[in-house]
Design a protein around this motif. Structure first.
Motif, PDB file in Angstrom:
ATOM      1  N   ALA A 106     -17.169 -49.776 -53.454  1.00 44.94           N
ATOM      2  CA  ALA A 106     -15.977 -50.540 -53.070  1.00 44.94           C
ATOM      3  C   ALA A 106     -14.927 -50.386 -54.162  1.00 44.94           C
ATOM      4  O   ALA A 106     -15.249 -50.447 -55.355  1.00 44.94           O
ATOM      5  CB  ALA A 106     -16.341 -52.013 -52.886  1.00 44.94           C
ATOM      6  N   VAL A 108     -11.283 -51.866 -55.585  1.00 36.77           N
ATOM      7  CA  VAL A 108     -10.371 -53.007 -55.545  1.00 36.77           C
ATOM      8  C   VAL A 108      -9.394 -52.890 -56.704  1.00 36.77           C
ATOM      9  O   VAL A 108      -9.795 -52.590 -57.839  1.00 36.77           O
ATOM     10  CB  VAL A 108     -11.142 -54.344 -55.637  1.00 36.77           C
ATOM     11  N   ARG A 160     -11.050 -60.150 -52.004  1.00 33.34           N
ATOM     12  CA  ARG A 160     -10.839 -58.779 -51.554  1.00 33.34           C
ATOM     13  C   ARG A 160     -12.076 -57.920 -51.807  1.00 33.34           C
ATOM     14  O   ARG A 160     -12.420 -57.038 -51.007  1.00 33.34           O
ATOM     15  CB  ARG A 160      -9.611 -58.184 -52.246  1.00 33.34           C
ATOM     16  N   ALA A 164     -14.345 -55.961 -49.047  1.00 29.85           N
ATOM     17  CA  ALA A 164     -14.644 -54.536 -49.198  1.00 29.85           C
ATOM     18  C   ALA A 164     -16.144 -54.289 -49.086  1.00 29.85           C
ATOM     19  O   ALA A 164     -16.584 -53.306 -48.460  1.00 29.85           O
ATOM     20  CB  ALA A 164     -14.118 -54.027 -50.545  1.00 29.85           C
TER      21      ALA A 164
END
Length: 255
Positions: A106, A108, A160, A164
């Motif tokens: 992921a 971010v 977030r 994700a």
């Protein structure tokens, strides 16, 4: 002997009833998540520690379907009127979701810098199980971040990141949308299969142990011998023993 259940993940061993009686953690003081992990470790070995949450969920639901053989009933409280709404977990849909990729990452952006995070696995989740949700999520972020140093992540950053992770591991977050039966309000329920699978396994093991107690007390057979019988035969033996022990039957035999 351990049977085999095939899921979209891979062929995996599923405990039969005898395995469940032997391996299921009986202490109901332990959290549901801890108990299901203990079962998976006993059945699958230490490889279970490398399962992401979605694999754990799909594994549990597959074992539940093999042993319990009925829908998983769940509950959600309406935030408006407080009504306890019952719904059925979408087991088939959940087990058919694509598994997470082994090397899923992921990404971010935090304070203008893109950070990479691997998916959390059960070994990570165990370490934060007793922490408050916000603290646990931040600690998960720190231990899964592939970049150093790890900056302090705010609530928006963590949100977030959680989104994700969910996109990479669809079965890790089972979200059900329903309408309250009392007021009609729309409810979004995040259901953890561990809670409901644990409840059903407790009921199943209690029933099996009752059958063992009744049959062993009457015939002196071992637990292994009793559990090797098909379920229908065990239940028939229990009914025969109950009928033989009933006061009406005993009085009739005295005449």
């Amino acid at each position: 002997m351990i049977a085999t259940v095939t899921t979209l993940l891979r062929p995996v061993p599923a405990p039969n009833e005898a395995d469940l009686v032997r391996l299921w953690p009986l202490s109901r003081l332990r959290p549901a998540g801890e108990r299901v992990v203990a079962l998976l470790l006993a059945v699958d070995g230490r490889i279970a520690l490398d399962y992401p949450l979605g694999t754990r969920n799909q594994r549990l639901l597959a074992v539940h379907q093999e042993l319990v053989r009925r829908p998983v009933e769940a509950h959600a409280l309406c935030p408006g009127c407080g009504t306890d709404n019952e719904f059925t977990l979408p087991v088939r849909e959940a087990t058919e979701l694509p598994p997470a990729e082994a090397d899923a990452v992921a990404r971010v952006v935090v304070a203008g810098v893109e950070l990479a995070f691997r998916l959390p696995v059960l070994a990570d989740l165990i370490t934060v199980a007793d922490r408050a949700p916000a603290d646990g999520l931040h600690d998960l972020a720190c231990c899964t971040c592939l970049d150093t140093p790890v900056p302090r992540l705010g609530a928006d950053d963590l949100g977030r990141l959680a989104d994700a992770w969910s996109a990479l591991d669809p079965a890790g977050s089972l979200r059900v949308v329903l309408s309250c039966a009392e007021c009609g309000r729309a409810i979004t329920a995040d259901a953890d299969p561990a809670d409901f699978v644990t409840r059903d396994f407790d009921v199943l093991v209690d029933g099996l142990m009752h059958e063992i107690d009744v049959i062993a007390g009457s015939y002196g057979w071992s637990e292994e011998t009793i559990l090797a019988l098909p379920g229908a035969r065990r239940r028939r033996y229990v009914r025969i023993i109950a009928e033989r022990s009933s006061p009406v039957r005993q009085q009739a035999g005295m005449r």
